[in-house]
Structures are given as structure tokens and as C-alpha cells.
Design a protein around this motif. Structure first.
Motif, PDB file in Angstrom:
ATOM      1  N   LYS A  77       0.853  -1.182   0.000  1.00  0.00           N
ATOM      2  CA  LYS A  77       0.000   0.000   0.000  1.00  0.00           C
ATOM      3  C   LYS A  77       0.901   1.249   0.000  1.00  0.00           C
ATOM      4  N   PRO A  78       0.492   2.306  -0.686  1.00  0.00           N
ATOM      5  CA  PRO A  78       1.332   3.495  -0.781  1.00  0.00           C
ATOM      6  C   PRO A  78       1.797   4.036   0.570  1.00  0.00           C
ATOM      7  N   GLN A  79       0.876   4.119   1.550  1.00  0.00           N
ATOM      8  CA  GLN A  79       1.242   4.696   2.847  1.00  0.00           C
ATOM      9  C   GLN A  79       2.314   3.861   3.544  1.00  0.00           C
ATOM     10  N   THR A  80       2.165   2.541   3.473  1.00  0.00           N
ATOM     11  CA  THR A  80       3.151   1.654   4.099  1.00  0.00           C
ATOM     12  C   THR A  80       4.493   1.753   3.389  1.00  0.00           C
ATOM     13  N   ALA A  81       4.448   1.733   2.048  1.00  0.00           N
ATOM     14  CA  ALA A  81       5.689   1.792   1.269  1.00  0.00           C
ATOM     15  C   ALA A  81       6.460   3.082   1.541  1.00  0.00           C
ATOM     16  N   VAL A  82       5.733   4.199   1.572  1.00  0.00           N
ATOM     17  CA  VAL A  82       6.380   5.492   1.766  1.00  0.00           C
ATOM     18  C   VAL A  82       6.948   5.609   3.179  1.00  0.00           C
ATOM     19  N   MET A  83       6.213   5.112   4.176  1.00  0.00           N
ATOM     20  CA  MET A  83       6.705   5.182   5.550  1.00  0.00           C
ATOM     21  C   MET A  83       7.965   4.325   5.726  1.00  0.00           C
ATOM     22  N   LEU A  84       7.925   3.103   5.205  1.00  0.00           N
ATOM     23  CA  LEU A  84       9.110   2.235   5.301  1.00  0.00           C
ATOM     24  C   LEU A  84      10.288   2.834   4.525  1.00  0.00           C
ATOM     25  N   SER A  85       9.989   3.426   3.367  1.00  0.00           N
ATOM     26  CA  SER A  85      11.041   4.068   2.578  1.00  0.00           C
ATOM     27  C   SER A  85      11.685   5.195   3.367  1.00  0.00           C
ATOM     28  N   GLY A  86      10.865   5.966   4.099  1.00  0.00           N
ATOM     29  CA  GLY A  86      11.398   7.039   4.933  1.00  0.00           C
ATOM     30  C   GLY A  86      12.329   6.507   6.001  1.00  0.00           C
ATOM     31  N   ILE A  87      11.947   5.393   6.615  1.00  0.00           N
ATOM     32  CA  ILE A  87      12.776   4.786   7.663  1.00  0.00           C
ATOM     33  C   ILE A  87      14.106   4.310   7.076  1.00  0.00           C
ATOM     34  N   PHE A  88      14.048   3.649   5.912  1.00  0.00           N
ATOM     35  CA  PHE A  88      15.281   3.142   5.296  1.00  0.00           C
ATOM     36  C   PHE A  88      16.151   4.275   4.753  1.00  0.00           C
ATOM     37  N   ASN A  89      15.532   5.366   4.295  1.00  0.00           N
ATOM     38  CA  ASN A  89      16.310   6.544   3.920  1.00  0.00           C
ATOM     39  C   ASN A  89      17.082   7.072   5.128  1.00  0.00           C
ATOM     40  N   PHE A  90      16.393   7.145   6.271  1.00  0.00           N
ATOM     41  CA  PHE A  90      17.025   7.581   7.522  1.00  0.00           C
ATOM     42  C   PHE A  90      18.234   6.701   7.842  1.00  0.00           C
ATOM     43  N   MET A  91      18.034   5.384   7.763  1.00  0.00           N
ATOM     44  CA  MET A  91      19.113   4.448   8.082  1.00  0.00           C
ATOM     45  C   MET A  91      20.280   4.592   7.101  1.00  0.00           C
ATOM     46  N   GLY A  92      19.953   4.847   5.820  1.00  0.00           N
ATOM     47  CA  GLY A  92      21.003   5.018   4.815  1.00  0.00           C
ATOM     48  C   GLY A  92      21.895   6.202   5.114  1.00  0.00           C
ATOM     49  N   VAL A  93      21.276   7.326   5.520  1.00  0.00           N
ATOM     50  CA  VAL A  93      22.071   8.506   5.877  1.00  0.00           C
ATOM     51  C   VAL A  93      22.919   8.205   7.101  1.00  0.00           C
ATOM     52  N   PHE A  94      22.292   7.577   8.109  1.00  0.00           N
ATOM     53  CA  PHE A  94      22.968   7.356   9.399  1.00  0.00           C
ATOM     54  C   PHE A  94      24.170   6.421   9.273  1.00  0.00           C
ATOM     55  N   PHE A  95      24.031   5.392   8.443  1.00  0.00           N
ATOM     56  CA  PHE A  95      25.106   4.393   8.350  1.00  0.00           C
ATOM     57  C   PHE A  95      25.941   4.531   7.071  1.00  0.00           C
ATOM     58  N   GLY A  96      25.678   5.556   6.274  1.00  0.00           N
ATOM     59  CA  GLY A  96      26.280   5.644   4.941  1.00  0.00           C
ATOM     60  C   GLY A  96      27.703   6.168   4.865  1.00  0.00           C
ATOM     61  N   GLY A  97      28.253   6.686   5.977  1.00  0.00           N
ATOM     62  CA  GLY A  97      29.608   7.241   5.926  1.00  0.00           C
ATOM     63  C   GLY A  97      29.622   8.655   5.373  1.00  0.00           C
ATOM     64  N   LEU A  98      30.821   9.141   5.015  1.00  0.00           N
ATOM     65  CA  LEU A  98      30.978  10.538   4.591  1.00  0.00           C
ATOM     66  C   LEU A  98      31.722  10.708   3.272  1.00  0.00           C
ATOM     67  N   ALA A  99      31.982   9.612   2.570  1.00  0.00           N
ATOM     68  CA  ALA A  99      32.771   9.706   1.328  1.00  0.00           C
ATOM     69  C   ALA A  99      32.104  10.607   0.299  1.00  0.00           C
ATOM     70  N   VAL A 100      30.790  10.428   0.093  1.00  0.00           N
ATOM     71  CA  VAL A 100      30.067  11.240  -0.888  1.00  0.00           C
ATOM     72  C   VAL A 100      29.919  12.675  -0.396  1.00  0.00           C
ATOM     73  N   ALA A 101      29.728  12.849   0.915  1.00  0.00           N
ATOM     74  CA  ALA A 101      29.546  14.193   1.492  1.00  0.00           C
ATOM     75  C   ALA A 101      30.689  15.111   1.086  1.00  0.00           C
ATOM     76  N   TYR A 102      31.911  14.631   1.248  1.00  0.00           N
ATOM     77  CA  TYR A 102      33.059  15.499   0.974  1.00  0.00           C
ATOM     78  C   TYR A 102      33.509  15.446  -0.481  1.00  0.00           C
ATOM     79  N   ALA A 103      33.014  14.449  -1.241  1.00  0.00           N
ATOM     80  CA  ALA A 103      33.224  14.496  -2.699  1.00  0.00           C
ATOM     81  C   ALA A 103      32.484  15.701  -3.272  1.00  0.00           C
ATOM     82  N   ILE A 104      31.291  15.993  -2.708  1.00  0.00           N
ATOM     83  CA  ILE A 104      30.516  17.158  -3.131  1.00  0.00           C
ATOM     84  C   ILE A 104      31.153  18.448  -2.629  1.00  0.00           C
ATOM     85  N   VAL A 105      31.498  18.492  -1.349  1.00  0.00           N
ATOM     86  CA  VAL A 105      32.095  19.705  -0.761  1.00  0.00           C
ATOM     87  C   VAL A 105      33.376  20.089  -1.497  1.00  0.00           C
TER      88      VAL A 105
END
Length: 461
Positions: free
Chosen positions: A28-56
């Protein structure tokens, strides 16, 4: 302002992560979007900083060193305003456009604007080496995603030609009266959708982390110019790396100076390595923690570390530097940037929350474009699965090696790749709109950033 950009990035790019799982009625759209938000959060939190400073590091070194001035603030507002304007415009019309592409264009625009104002050459106004690397990753990653998705679909067509996974949701409902896809297709669609959300967070979210750090360094330099929580061993490694770089420079001075002759046009200059090392060691002294240093010394440490790291990168490109020295230079760059390329946990959490909450709104406009308007026929379960699995894998790999890529470009290309293999035909009007947007994103965001930066500097700096 940075968190607003990340919030917009969340709802602008979310449709790419949930488009296939919603379109195929796997969730269902609401479930998919909510879970996607949670996994987006986890991706940022555990993703490291390599891309962050490639942009900077796309930002010219002189601008990075002046970030605590009115010029630095104008720079940040110019690049974020232009990125937000283009993102909102493309989202409103339901066009899958790239937030990464937009942000990179804005950063390059600021570099060009700064060169125009200072009278510097464009070759110095932009970090061209890093820009070329980013362009290559943006250009190659959609081709990579499309090719892999096409191959996976081809394998599924050969191995299981009669399976229900090759039906579209409409066909399955009309023929079998069933709403959901077959179990394994549904399972893989859900898993790959969450994997793509995690990958999106780990790649796009990092860009926001890098931008937040720029703002914090500008507004509160005493607390953020260097990592005040750096361990004594880290500080010692930094000092050793600086001494090693000075010695390497002295050994190869003739060929390095021939490539990079002395110039007073910039704060950082390869020929100043010896002096910069002395200034760095003098500023740190016997301190075991950066918290022991007064504010002016912390800023000196940051300045010299950025300059020395920049010098190490430039020296590594000099013809004639031995393989042993090249290997050493990579280690030096890592040690010299370790205490300036960092982010406190609360910054990562703030960006993760912004992108996660943004994910939970605004997804509808792009889902139909991805599901129905790229191909002439509706997307089948196998196509959605192939496109999403390979997109998640491609973005995850890019995040691991520190390459900024576009979630939008990769998924749209992967869907188009599966349409070609399935002989579904492609709706050229939609593809033309997407391609036109991709082509226009860079010059438009650059143009907006140049204009905003130029007028901002005239008014406020």
C-alpha cells in the motif's frame, strides 16, 4: 535551509524508490512510503561521509577557506536556492529530475560566479579534476543501471518465460482476479525497494551532511572548523603526514615546481608546502586535543590542513613521482583530511530525519511517470523487480566508493532498459521530456547559482 533542501530531496526522489513497489501493488502506498522514509534515515545514518566530501570538494579551495565570511554565506545560499528552485519546479510537473545533478550544477555555478567576480580564470574557479570524476559517475551510472536491469530481465525471460511475473498488475487482475504479484516477485520488489531507499539515503543524504558542515563552520568556527573530538593518535598522524609531505616535496621539488610554479593568486599553493607544514606544527604544538587550542589556532590548523591536502592531491598528478611516493601520498591525504572531513552524530541524525520525513510526502506525481509513461505498455512485475534490484545495487556501489550519482537517472534508465528488452516499446515523448530535463538541469542550475551569487556578492559582501 540545508535541511529544507534535504526535505525536498526526500519527497522529490522518493517516488523513484517506491514507484515500482506501489505501481505493482506489492505494498500500500502509505506503508511503502513510511518504510522508505525509515530506510532513507538508516542510509544517511550508516552511509559514511565519502560522498559528502566528494561534493564539498567541488567548491574551489579558496572559497572553502573563506567560508566564515559574508562571501561564504552568499555562496551557500546561492547554491541551495538554485537547487531548491529547480527541484520544486521539476517535481511540480512530475518530471523525474536529479537532485544530485542540480546540486552539482549549483556548486559549479558558484565556482564560475566567484571566478567572474575575482577576475580569476575558470580553470581555477572550478575543481575540474573532481568535477570530471563526478560527471563520469553521473554519465556512466544510468548506462550501468540500464544494462544490468536489461540483462536481469533477459535472464528471467529465458529461465521462466511462462511465469506470472511477466504480467502487468492490470493483466493479472483481469485474467486471474488477483490484486498482488506472485509471492517471490512481491518479496523481491519490497526488499529491493527498501534497499533502494537505503542506497538513496546513503548517497543523497551524505550531500546534505557536507552542506550542513559548511554552514556550521561558517557560523560557529570555534566549534566546527576541526573535529574537537579527534583522538590524540589522529592528531599525531596528522602531524606525521604533514612532515612526510614536506619531505616528499623536498625530494621532488624540481619537477613539482615545474608543474606548479609559485603564485600569490591563491591562499593555497604547492610551493608553500614547507611554510604551511611549519605553520601547522606551530599551531598544534604539543596539544593532545584540538579543544586545548584557542579559536585562531583552530582556524590556522584547518587552513593549513586543507592547503596541505590540496597540495598532496596536486603532487600525486605530477609526472615523474615514483609509485612508492604515489602510494604514500594517498595515505597522507587521508591523514591530512581526517580531522576536517568529519560530521558530528547529531548532524547526521538531523539530515537523516529531514530526508526521511520528506520521503513521506509528495510521492504521487512521479509514480505514474515511472510506471506507465516510460514504456508503451504497463510495467510488468519482472521489469519492476529487475529495474529496482539493479538500481539499488548500482547506487549502493557508488556510495561505497564515494561517487555521487543520481537515483532518478539510474532508475529511469533501468526501467527504460527493461522496456527495450521486453520489446514493450518506449514512449518517446516522456523519454524526451526526461532527457531534456537532464540536459537542462546542469546549465539552468549553474545559471541560477551564478546570478544569485553575483548579485548576492554585490549586495551583501
Amino acid at each position: 535551509f540545508v535541511l529544507a533542501f534535504e526535505f525536498i530531496n526526500g519527497f522529490h526522489d522518493t517516488a523513484n524508490a517506491v514507484a515500482t513497489v506501489i505501481y505493482t501493488q506489492s505494498m500500500k502506498p502509505q506503508t511503502a512510503v513510511m518504510l522508505s522514509g525509515i530506510f532513507n534515515f538508516m542510509g544517511v545514518f550508516f552511509g559514511g561521509l565519502a560522498v559528502a566530501y566528494a561534493i564539498v570538494n567541488l567548491i574551489p579551495t579558496d572559497l572553502l577557506l573563506n567560508i566564515n565570511s559574508a562571501q561564504g554565506m552568499v555562496m551557500v545560499f546561492a547554491l541551495l536556492s538554485s537547487a531548491i528552485l529547480w527541484n520544486l519546479g521539476t517535481w511540480y510537473f512530475g518530471i523525474p529530475a536529479s537532485s544530485s545533478h542540480t546540486l552539482i550544477g549549483a556548486i559549479l555555478g558558484v565556482g564560475v560566479g566567484n571566478a567572474l567576480i575575482t577576475g580569476d580564470s575558470l580553470s581555477n574557479g572550478i575543481n575540474w579534476g573532481k568535477a570530471i570524476d563526478v560527471f563520469l559517475s553521473l554519465f556512466l551510472s544510468p548506462l550501468f543501471g540500464a544494462g544490468l536491469a536489461g540483462l536481469l530481465l533477459f535472464a528471467l525471460l529465458k529461465l521462466r518465460p511462462l511465469s506470472n511475473i511477466h504480467k502487468s498488475p492490470f493483466q493479472r487482475q483481469q485474467i486471474e482476479g488477483r490484486k498482488h504479484p506472485p509471492f517471490w516477485a512481491r518479496f523481491m520488489l519490497i526488499v529491493s525497494s527498501m534497499g533502494m531507499s537505503f542506497s538513496h539515503g546513503s548517497n543523497d543524504g551524505q550531500k546534505g551532511v557536507g552542506l550542513v558542515m559548511l554552514v556550521l563552520i561558517a557560523l560557529a568556527p570555534a566549534q566546527f572548523v576541526v573535529n574537537l573530538d579527534a583522538e590524540p593518535i589522529q592528531i599525531e598522524h596528522t602531524k606525521i603526514a604533514a612532515v612526510q609531505l614536506k619531505e616528499l616535496y623536498q625530494r621532488n621539488q624540481a619537477i613539482i615546481d615545474a608543474k606548479y610554479p609559485a603564485s600569490n593568486a591563491h591562499k593555497c599553493d604547492v610551493s608553500k608546502v614547507i611554510d604551511e607544514t611549519g605553520d601547522l606544527l606551530s599551531a598544534i604544538g604539543d596539544a593532545k586535543s584540538f579543544q586545548q587550542l584557542p579559536e585562531d589556532k583552530r582556524w590556522t590548523v584547518r587552513t593549513q590542513l586543507i592547503c596541505l591536502s590540496d597540495a598532496a592531491k596536486k603532487i600525486s598528478k605530477v609526472a615523474g613521482i615514483s609509485d612508492v611516493d604515489q602510494k604514500q601520498l594517498k595515505g597522507m591525504q587521508k591523514d591530512l583530511s581526517a580531522t576536517t572531513e568529519y560530521a558530528p552524530t547529531w548532524v547526521i541524525v538531523a539530515v537523516a530525519l529531514a530526508i526521511g520525513m520528506g520521503t513521506m510526502v509528495g510521492w504521487k506525481r512521479v509514480v505514474n511517470t515511472v510506471g506507465e509513461k516510460i514504456g508503451k505498455q504497463d510495467m510488468t512485475y519482472a521489469q519492476g523487480m529487475s529495474a529496482q534490484i539493479m538500481s539499488a545495487a548500482s547506487i549502493g556501489l557508488a556510495s561505497a566508493i564515494g561517487a555521487p550519482v543520481s537515483t532518478t537517472q539510474i532508475l529511469s534508465s533501468a526501467v527504460a532498459g527493461t522496456m527495450v528488452v521486453n520489446r514493450s516499446g518506449i514512449q518517446m515523448s516522456t523519454v524526451r521530456t526526461i532527457l531534456t530535463t537532464w540536459v537542462l538541469t546542469l546549465p539552468v542550475s549553474m545559471g541560477l547559482a551564478i546570478a544569485l551569487y553575483y548579485f548576492g556578492m554585490k549586495l551583501f559582501a
